[in-house]
Scaffold this motif. Structure first.
Motif, PDB file in Angstrom:
ATOM      1  N   ARG A 222       5.549   4.984  -5.796  1.00 10.02           N
ATOM      2  CA  ARG A 222       5.095   4.571  -4.452  1.00 10.02           C
ATOM      3  C   ARG A 222       4.246   5.239  -3.640  1.00 10.02           C
ATOM      4  O   ARG A 222       3.337   4.554  -2.725  1.00 10.02           O
ATOM      5  CB  ARG A 222       6.624   4.393  -3.594  1.00 10.02           C
ATOM      6  N   GLN A 223       4.250   6.566  -3.521  1.00 10.86           N
ATOM      7  CA  GLN A 223       3.398   7.577  -3.064  1.00 10.86           C
ATOM      8  C   GLN A 223       2.163   7.264  -3.398  1.00 10.86           C
ATOM      9  O   GLN A 223       1.064   7.565  -2.815  1.00 10.86           O
ATOM     10  CB  GLN A 223       3.767   8.776  -3.232  1.00 10.86           C
ATOM     11  N   ASN A 224       1.713   7.109  -4.744  1.00 12.39           N
ATOM     12  CA  ASN A 224       0.427   7.089  -5.193  1.00 12.39           C
ATOM     13  C   ASN A 224      -0.235   6.128  -5.912  1.00 12.39           C
ATOM     14  O   ASN A 224      -1.411   6.111  -6.017  1.00 12.39           O
ATOM     15  CB  ASN A 224       0.392   8.516  -6.321  1.00 12.39           C
ATOM     16  N   SER A 225       0.403   5.034  -6.359  1.00 10.70           N
ATOM     17  CA  SER A 225      -0.464   3.889  -7.037  1.00 10.70           C
ATOM     18  C   SER A 225      -0.926   3.159  -6.094  1.00 10.70           C
ATOM     19  O   SER A 225      -2.052   2.370  -6.744  1.00 10.70           O
ATOM     20  CB  SER A 225       1.022   3.147  -7.510  1.00 10.70           C
ATOM     21  N   LEU A 226      -0.963   3.051  -4.803  1.00  9.51           N
ATOM     22  CA  LEU A 226      -1.637   2.163  -4.159  1.00  9.51           C
ATOM     23  C   LEU A 226      -2.607   2.821  -3.077  1.00  9.51           C
ATOM     24  O   LEU A 226      -2.733   2.400  -1.706  1.00  9.51           O
ATOM     25  CB  LEU A 226      -1.086   0.986  -3.604  1.00  9.51           C
TER      26      LEU A 226
ATOM     27  N   THR B 290       0.652  -1.250   0.224  1.00  4.89           N
ATOM     28  CA  THR B 290       0.009   0.242   0.087  1.00  4.89           C
ATOM     29  C   THR B 290       0.825   1.238   0.196  1.00  4.89           C
ATOM     30  O   THR B 290       2.039   1.405   0.283  1.00  4.89           O
ATOM     31  CB  THR B 290      -1.087   0.147   1.117  1.00  4.89           C
ATOM     32  N   SER B 291       0.464   2.382  -0.395  1.00  2.00           N
ATOM     33  CA  SER B 291       1.155   3.496  -0.631  1.00  2.00           C
ATOM     34  C   SER B 291       1.035   4.297   0.793  1.00  2.00           C
ATOM     35  O   SER B 291       0.098   4.513   1.395  1.00  2.00           O
ATOM     36  CB  SER B 291       0.505   4.539  -1.773  1.00  2.00           C
TER      37      SER B 291
ATOM     38  N   SER C   9       6.578   1.234   4.360  1.00  7.10           N
ATOM     39  CA  SER C   9       6.568   1.843   3.122  1.00  7.10           C
ATOM     40  C   SER C   9       7.188   1.101   2.052  1.00  7.10           C
ATOM     41  O   SER C   9       6.986   0.799   0.975  1.00  7.10           O
ATOM     42  CB  SER C   9       7.272   3.115   3.276  1.00  7.10           C
ATOM     43  N   LEU C  10       8.310   0.287   2.637  1.00  7.84           N
ATOM     44  CA  LEU C  10       9.069  -0.787   1.734  1.00  7.84           C
ATOM     45  C   LEU C  10       9.232  -1.896   2.378  1.00  7.84           C
ATOM     46  O   LEU C  10       9.990  -1.980   3.576  1.00  7.84           O
ATOM     47  CB  LEU C  10      10.504  -0.011   0.774  1.00  7.84           C
ATOM     48  N   ILE C  11       9.060  -3.041   1.751  1.00  5.94           N
ATOM     49  CA  ILE C  11       9.108  -4.399   2.728  1.00  5.94           C
ATOM     50  C   ILE C  11       9.965  -5.343   1.761  1.00  5.94           C
ATOM     51  O   ILE C  11       9.946  -5.583   0.804  1.00  5.94           O
ATOM     52  CB  ILE C  11       7.782  -4.888   3.279  1.00  5.94           C
ATOM     53  N   GLU C  12      10.767  -5.984   2.652  1.00  6.15           N
ATOM     54  CA  GLU C  12      11.483  -7.363   1.869  1.00  6.15           C
ATOM     55  C   GLU C  12      10.649  -8.491   1.812  1.00  6.15           C
ATOM     56  O   GLU C  12      10.164  -8.695   2.917  1.00  6.15           O
ATOM     57  CB  GLU C  12      12.822  -7.558   2.694  1.00  6.15           C
TER      58      GLU C  12
END
Length: 337
Positions: free
Chosen positions: A50-54, A8-9, A17-20
């Motif tokens: 990343r900010q907007n697509s989800l 999700t954004s 915000s970023l996951i492995e």
């Protein structure tokens, strides 16, 4: 293999915000290459997506972004003819498919180039998206040539950014243009001059600064920042029968009618167009990247790498996003695996 994405954004300050995560290594078919990624770079398109697509959505599987990579071909699809296993390559990729934020990536050979041989992997990874964008807007959209355009003037908005840093070099060293670049800080001014800008002006007072530098009008304008913000200045500064090119995403419409009196043309550039629409000339990006590699190996074009982060993990990729989001980066930020 390890991959990094998001479900999700979220703001980059958020833990997720970023996951492995782990995923299977894919198998190439048709014209795809399987590349073992060795370094990636981060571009504004990364954090914008990343900010907007989800927004207000949560995916089951993380979305993988990233559109710059250098690495080694691990295997090839049955229709591949341009490369073989073991070739060192670099590329920007296809925005409709999984990106380069993973240890192995499938990529169509038609948008891949042989990496430069005389520079490091991280220096090569810094270049594909910005080089393709700058090259396409100058040579494919405006169709500039040294033969007919040498000595003409070009104003580059955002000279110290990723695309601007390449555009300055191509405009000066390949086309022989008189280059006016914008920058507002001492370090960004020096960066632009180092890359070949003849004049550096402050974008905060654009019209007056350009006129003070001795140019009442300019033949070409390249917008790599915000076409809405500078539109009125462009209308004033562009020469009759001049050309304006832009890569920015205007929030408001631009009034093209203001260009009619001067018979000025306006050109959009999106580096992903060829792969998004599988255009007949899609392999042009393979050719452009090969030319970029030759220019770099000959020393004509220099890598715009400015910051290297060692180690492929979520925290390091978040740091790269933070740097880009600050709006104060110079050149490119690369994560080396």
């Amino acid at each position: 293999m390890k991959a990094i994405g998001f479900k999700t954004s979220l703001p980059i300050s958020e833990a997720d915000s970023l996951i492995e995560f782990d995923k299977a290594i894919p198998t190439p078919s048709s014209r795809d290459l399987l590349v073992k990624v060795e370094a990636i770079s981060v571009n504004p398109v990364d954090y914008k997506i990343r900010q907007n697509s989800l927004k207000n959505k949560i995916q089951d599987e993380p979305k993988i972004i990233g559109w710059d990579a250098a690495g080694i071909i691990e295997s090839t699809g049955e229709e591949v003819s341009l490369f073989k296993k073991g070739d060192r390559v670099f590329y920007a990729g296809d925005i409709t498919k999984d990106g380069s934020n993973q240890e192995y990536q499938l990529i169509d050979e038609r948008i891949v180039g042989f990496a430069p041989q005389k520079i490091s992997t991280e220096m090569a990874a810094a270049m594909p998206l910005t080089s393709l964008t700058a090259y396409e807007i100058l040579f494919d959209r405006l169709r500039l040539t040294a033969t007919k355009d040498k000595g003409k003037s070009i104003l580059i908005i955002g000279g110290a950014g990723g695309v601007g840093s390449v555009a300055i070099q191509l405009a000066k060293k390949i086309l022989g243009l008189r280059v006016i670049a914008t920058a507002s800080r001492e370090n960004t001014v020096e960066w632009c001059k180092k890359l070949g800008a003849d004049v550096v002006v402050n974008h905060k007072d654009l019209v007056n600064q350009v006129k003070k530098a001795g140019y009442d009008t300019v033949d070409f304008i390249m917008d790599f920042v915000d076409v809405n913000l500078y539109w009125d200045a462009f209308v004033q500064l562009i020469a009759p029968q001049g050309m304006i090119g832009s890569i920015s995403d205007p929030v408001d419409p631009v009034n093209l009618r203001q260009l009619k009196g001067k018979s000025v043309s306006f050109h959009w550039e999106l580096m992903f167009t060829r792969s998004m629409f599988q255009t007949a000339d899609m392999q042009r990006q393979h050719e452009i990247l090969n030319h970029i590699a030759q220019l770099m190996d000959s020393g004509i074009l220099v890598s715009t790498l400015n910051t290297t982060i060692n180690g492929f993990n979520a925290e390091h990729l978040k740091e790269a996003h933070r740097l880009l989001e600050s709006g104060k980066t110079i050149g490119k930020v690369v994560v080396k695996f």
